[in-house]
Design a protein around this motif. Structure first.
Motif, PDB file in Angstrom:
ATOM      1  N   LEU A   1       3.517  -6.617 -14.339  1.00 59.01           N
ATOM      2  CA  LEU A   1       3.238  -6.557 -12.899  1.00 59.01           C
ATOM      3  C   LEU A   1       2.767  -5.165 -12.493  1.00 59.01           C
ATOM      4  O   LEU A   1       1.772  -5.015 -11.767  1.00 59.01           O
ATOM      5  CB  LEU A   1       4.492  -6.951 -12.113  1.00 59.01           C
ATOM      6  CG  LEU A   1       4.408  -6.827 -10.592  1.00 59.01           C
ATOM      7  CD1 LEU A   1       3.484  -7.889 -10.015  1.00 59.01           C
ATOM      8  CD2 LEU A   1       5.795  -6.962  -9.964  1.00 59.01           C
ATOM      9  N   CYS A   2       3.479  -4.145 -12.965  1.00 59.85           N
ATOM     10  CA  CYS A   2       3.129  -2.772 -12.591  1.00 59.85           C
ATOM     11  C   CYS A   2       1.782  -2.357 -13.178  1.00 59.85           C
ATOM     12  O   CYS A   2       1.026  -1.614 -12.543  1.00 59.85           O
ATOM     13  CB  CYS A   2       4.232  -1.813 -13.042  1.00 59.85           C
ATOM     14  SG  CYS A   2       5.762  -2.001 -12.100  1.00 59.85           S
ATOM     15  N   LYS A   3       1.475  -2.861 -14.360  1.00 59.84           N
ATOM     16  CA  LYS A   3       0.176  -2.571 -14.960  1.00 59.84           C
ATOM     17  C   LYS A   3      -0.944  -3.201 -14.128  1.00 59.84           C
ATOM     18  O   LYS A   3      -1.961  -2.566 -13.862  1.00 59.84           O
ATOM     19  CB  LYS A   3       0.145  -3.112 -16.395  1.00 59.84           C
ATOM     20  CG  LYS A   3      -1.123  -2.781 -17.160  1.00 59.84           C
ATOM     21  CD  LYS A   3      -1.051  -3.306 -18.585  1.00 59.84           C
ATOM     22  CE  LYS A   3      -2.312  -2.994 -19.358  1.00 59.84           C
ATOM     23  NZ  LYS A   3      -2.255  -3.513 -20.753  1.00 59.84           N
ATOM     24  N   ILE A   4      -0.742  -4.455 -13.708  1.00 61.04           N
ATOM     25  CA  ILE A   4      -1.732  -5.145 -12.876  1.00 61.04           C
ATOM     26  C   ILE A   4      -1.921  -4.437 -11.537  1.00 61.04           C
ATOM     27  O   ILE A   4      -3.042  -4.282 -11.045  1.00 61.04           O
ATOM     28  CB  ILE A   4      -1.305  -6.611 -12.646  1.00 61.04           C
ATOM     29  CG1 ILE A   4      -1.352  -7.407 -13.958  1.00 61.04           C
ATOM     30  CG2 ILE A   4      -2.177  -7.288 -11.583  1.00 61.04           C
ATOM     31  CD1 ILE A   4      -0.702  -8.768 -13.870  1.00 61.04           C
ATOM     32  N   LYS A   5      -0.782  -3.995 -10.959  1.00 60.95           N
ATOM     33  CA  LYS A   5      -0.800  -3.381  -9.627  1.00 60.95           C
ATOM     34  C   LYS A   5      -1.054  -1.869  -9.664  1.00 60.95           C
ATOM     35  O   LYS A   5      -1.106  -1.241  -8.609  1.00 60.95           O
ATOM     36  CB  LYS A   5       0.549  -3.646  -8.924  1.00 60.95           C
ATOM     37  CG  LYS A   5       0.786  -5.096  -8.550  1.00 60.95           C
ATOM     38  CD  LYS A   5      -0.076  -5.505  -7.362  1.00 60.95           C
ATOM     39  CE  LYS A   5       0.324  -6.843  -6.793  1.00 60.95           C
ATOM     40  NZ  LYS A   5      -0.495  -7.212  -5.612  1.00 60.95           N
ATOM     41  N   ASP A   6      -1.179  -1.317 -10.860  1.00 60.52           N
ATOM     42  CA  ASP A   6      -1.387   0.124 -11.030  1.00 60.52           C
ATOM     43  C   ASP A   6      -0.249   0.927 -10.383  1.00 60.52           C
ATOM     44  O   ASP A   6      -0.480   1.880  -9.630  1.00 60.52           O
ATOM     45  CB  ASP A   6      -2.741   0.550 -10.452  1.00 60.52           C
ATOM     46  CG  ASP A   6      -3.154   1.950 -10.925  1.00 60.52           C
ATOM     47  OD1 ASP A   6      -2.675   2.368 -11.997  1.00 60.52           O
ATOM     48  OD2 ASP A   6      -3.918   2.621 -10.210  1.00 60.52           O
ATOM     49  N   LEU A   7       0.985   0.518 -10.708  1.00 56.39           N
ATOM     50  CA  LEU A   7       2.178   1.202 -10.217  1.00 56.39           C
ATOM     51  C   LEU A   7       2.937   1.781 -11.406  1.00 56.39           C
ATOM     52  O   LEU A   7       2.914   1.228 -12.501  1.00 56.39           O
ATOM     53  CB  LEU A   7       3.099   0.229  -9.475  1.00 56.39           C
ATOM     54  CG  LEU A   7       2.525  -0.479  -8.246  1.00 56.39           C
ATOM     55  CD1 LEU A   7       3.462  -1.595  -7.785  1.00 56.39           C
ATOM     56  CD2 LEU A   7       2.296   0.516  -7.118  1.00 56.39           C
ATOM     57  N   SER A   8       3.623   2.899 -11.193  1.00 56.13           N
ATOM     58  CA  SER A   8       4.485   3.411 -12.257  1.00 56.13           C
ATOM     59  C   SER A   8       5.766   2.589 -12.286  1.00 56.13           C
ATOM     60  O   SER A   8       6.153   1.974 -11.281  1.00 56.13           O
ATOM     61  CB  SER A   8       4.797   4.894 -12.039  1.00 56.13           C
ATOM     62  OG  SER A   8       5.479   5.092 -10.822  1.00 56.13           O
TER      63      SER A   8
ATOM     64  N   PRO B   1       0.792  -1.236   0.000  1.00 53.54           N
ATOM     65  CA  PRO B   1       0.000   0.000   0.000  1.00 53.54           C
ATOM     66  C   PRO B   1       0.823   1.284   0.000  1.00 53.54           C
ATOM     67  O   PRO B   1       0.326   2.330  -0.437  1.00 53.54           O
ATOM     68  CB  PRO B   1      -0.828  -0.127   1.289  1.00 53.54           C
ATOM     69  CG  PRO B   1      -0.094  -1.121   2.140  1.00 53.54           C
ATOM     70  CD  PRO B   1       0.544  -2.064   1.196  1.00 53.54           C
ATOM     71  N   ASN B   2       2.057   1.221   0.462  1.00 51.60           N
ATOM     72  CA  ASN B   2       2.884   2.433   0.520  1.00 51.60           C
ATOM     73  C   ASN B   2       3.783   2.613  -0.698  1.00 51.60           C
ATOM     74  O   ASN B   2       4.554   3.564  -0.773  1.00 51.60           O
ATOM     75  CB  ASN B   2       3.744   2.420   1.788  1.00 51.60           C
ATOM     76  CG  ASN B   2       2.905   2.397   3.057  1.00 51.60           C
ATOM     77  OD1 ASN B   2       1.881   3.086   3.134  1.00 51.60           O
ATOM     78  ND2 ASN B   2       3.315   1.622   4.043  1.00 51.60           N
ATOM     79  N   ILE B   3       3.672   1.679  -1.642  1.00 54.91           N
ATOM     80  CA  ILE B   3       4.521   1.720  -2.829  1.00 54.91           C
ATOM     81  C   ILE B   3       3.747   2.299  -4.013  1.00 54.91           C
ATOM     82  O   ILE B   3       2.624   1.882  -4.307  1.00 54.91           O
ATOM     83  CB  ILE B   3       5.047   0.306  -3.182  1.00 54.91           C
ATOM     84  CG1 ILE B   3       5.942  -0.228  -2.073  1.00 54.91           C
ATOM     85  CG2 ILE B   3       5.783   0.318  -4.514  1.00 54.91           C
ATOM     86  CD1 ILE B   3       7.188   0.595  -1.817  1.00 54.91           C
ATOM     87  N   LYS B   4       4.362   3.258  -4.693  1.00 54.19           N
ATOM     88  CA  LYS B   4       3.749   3.873  -5.869  1.00 54.19           C
ATOM     89  C   LYS B   4       4.539   3.609  -7.152  1.00 54.19           C
ATOM     90  O   LYS B   4       4.001   3.761  -8.246  1.00 54.19           O
ATOM     91  CB  LYS B   4       3.620   5.389  -5.658  1.00 54.19           C
ATOM     92  CG  LYS B   4       2.673   5.778  -4.535  1.00 54.19           C
ATOM     93  CD  LYS B   4       2.591   7.275  -4.388  1.00 54.19           C
ATOM     94  CE  LYS B   4       1.627   7.667  -3.257  1.00 54.19           C
ATOM     95  NZ  LYS B   4       1.589   9.145  -3.060  1.00 54.19           N
ATOM     96  N   LYS B   5       5.810   3.228  -6.971  1.00 54.85           N
ATOM     97  CA  LYS B   5       6.674   3.059  -8.143  1.00 54.85           C
ATOM     98  C   LYS B   5       7.596   1.865  -7.968  1.00 54.85           C
ATOM     99  O   LYS B   5       8.064   1.587  -6.863  1.00 54.85           O
ATOM    100  CB  LYS B   5       7.515   4.316  -8.363  1.00 54.85           C
ATOM    101  CG  LYS B   5       8.470   4.241  -9.550  1.00 54.85           C
ATOM    102  CD  LYS B   5       9.461   5.391  -9.554  1.00 54.85           C
ATOM    103  CE  LYS B   5       8.762   6.699  -9.872  1.00 54.85           C
ATOM    104  NZ  LYS B   5       9.754   7.814 -10.013  1.00 54.85           N
ATOM    105  N   VAL B   6       7.855   1.161  -9.073  1.00 53.03           N
ATOM    106  CA  VAL B   6       8.858   0.101  -9.111  1.00 53.03           C
ATOM    107  C   VAL B   6      10.008   0.570  -9.997  1.00 53.03           C
ATOM    108  O   VAL B   6       9.787   1.150 -11.062  1.00 53.03           O
ATOM    109  CB  VAL B   6       8.268  -1.214  -9.676  1.00 53.03           C
ATOM    110  CG1 VAL B   6       9.369  -2.248  -9.917  1.00 53.03           C
ATOM    111  CG2 VAL B   6       7.231  -1.784  -8.713  1.00 53.03           C
ATOM    112  N   VAL B   7      11.233   0.314  -9.530  1.00 54.33           N
ATOM    113  CA  VAL B   7      12.429   0.661 -10.300  1.00 54.33           C
ATOM    114  C   VAL B   7      13.265  -0.587 -10.501  1.00 54.33           C
ATOM    115  O   VAL B   7      13.472  -1.372  -9.573  1.00 54.33           O
ATOM    116  CB  VAL B   7      13.274   1.739  -9.585  1.00 54.33           C
ATOM    117  CG1 VAL B   7      14.628   1.920 -10.283  1.00 54.33           C
ATOM    118  CG2 VAL B   7      12.531   3.065  -9.541  1.00 54.33           C
ATOM    119  N   SER B   8      13.732  -0.787 -11.731  1.00 54.40           N
ATOM    120  CA  SER B   8      14.654  -1.881 -12.014  1.00 54.40           C
ATOM    121  C   SER B   8      15.618  -1.431 -13.101  1.00 54.40           C
ATOM    122  O   SER B   8      15.593  -0.278 -13.549  1.00 54.40           O
ATOM    123  CB  SER B   8      13.895  -3.141 -12.418  1.00 54.40           C
ATOM    124  OG  SER B   8      14.771  -4.254 -12.449  1.00 54.40           O
TER     125      SER B   8
END
Length: 286
Positions: free
Chosen positions: A69-76, A47-54
């Protein structure tokens, strides 16, 4: 969506019998070893994550899977690369094209050393300790299948990038896990193992010659086409071609083979589209 429990098929290749764990069939958008390694992040909420970086290469399988994954989780999703070929920029294809369509933000720059608190960093290729969550499920599927089919003498084979999947499979399986180094050499692979686990490593089969990752080799093109013709299964150019070459050479060195081989098909065939064009341009049709 069924992301786990892929089928196991029996094939014959070059007069030898193999079993194939079809992780390429897990799901059309989220399959292969990346789906296993990222399964922890798929099944849990952050819940506290808004972005994934790799970070990694511009045609990485992990890059595409993370974009899904980010599309499914609605994360940038920010993905750092040290180079993007001008041809690829102008003619997007394969993993690069589809990751962009999933709203990946690709950054041609050095990876930052620190990130904001709302950012989840996942190292190149999904080489993280959380990967053990999905790989343990894979190991249990293999154990159940072996028990059901009364197979006691079994060796597992899969080619490795970072070696994370092979490493955790060896941790959870009672069978020997065999692998080969596709990205770096054997020393690189051992270092990758040690970053996650200090003991109980899989067996590394050494290639007969040095291969540079991403370079076109005629023997890769040849065995890829032979596999497709004989088994009607499409394998990955970058990993599986070298994997099958190493596995066949290994089996040739044995006096007796009193065990079955289970080959893990780790997906990654989305990148074959651009690789096939490159091979045809260089070698024509084989």
């Amino acid at each position: 969506m069924n992301y786990i429990n892929s089928p196991i098929e029996q094939i014959t290749f070059n007069s030898r019998k193999y079993f194939i764990k079809r992780d390429d069939l897990l799901h059309k958008d989220f399959s292969g070893n990346k789906a296993r390694k990222l399964y922890y992040f798929l099944k849990n909420d952050f819940p506290n994550i808004k972005k994934v970086v790799s970070h990694g290469s511009a045609q990485s399988n992990a890059m595409y899977s993370l974009s899904v994954l980010c599309k499914i989780k609605d994360l940038s999703f920010d993905y750092y690369v040290d180079h993007i070929a001008s041809f690829l920029k102008e003619n997007p294809s394969g993993n690069y094209k589809y990751a962009l369509e999933n709203k990946m933000n690709i950054i041609d720059a050095e990876l930052p050393k620190t990130f904001e608190e709302d950012t989840l960093f996942i190292s190149e290729g999904g080489a993280v300790s959380e990967a053990c969550f999905g790989i343990e499920i894979l190991a249990n599927e293999i154990i159940s299948w072996a028990n059901e089919n009364k197979i006691e003498n079994l060796k597992i084979f899969l080619p490795s990038g970072t070696g994370t999947t092979a490493l955790y499979l060896q941790k959870y399986l009672p069978f020997e896990v065999l692998t080969c180094a596709c990205v770096g050499d054997e020393d690189y692979l051992k270092k990758q193992f040690n970053m996650l686990e200090k003991e109980n490593h899989p067996t590394i089969i050494k290639a007969e010659k040095k291969y540079h990752f991403g370079k076109l080799y005629k023997e890769f093109y040849k065995i890829h086409n032979e596999l497709l013709t004989q088994t009607n299964i499409e394998f990955d150019f970058l990993y599986d071609s070298l994997g099958w070459i190493c596995l066949e050479k290994y089996l040739e060195t044995l006096q007796e083979k009193d065990f079955e081989i289970l080959y893990i098909h780790q997906g990654g065939i989305l990148g074959n589209i651009s690789m096939l064009e490159r091979y045809k341009n260089k070698y024509g049709s084989i």
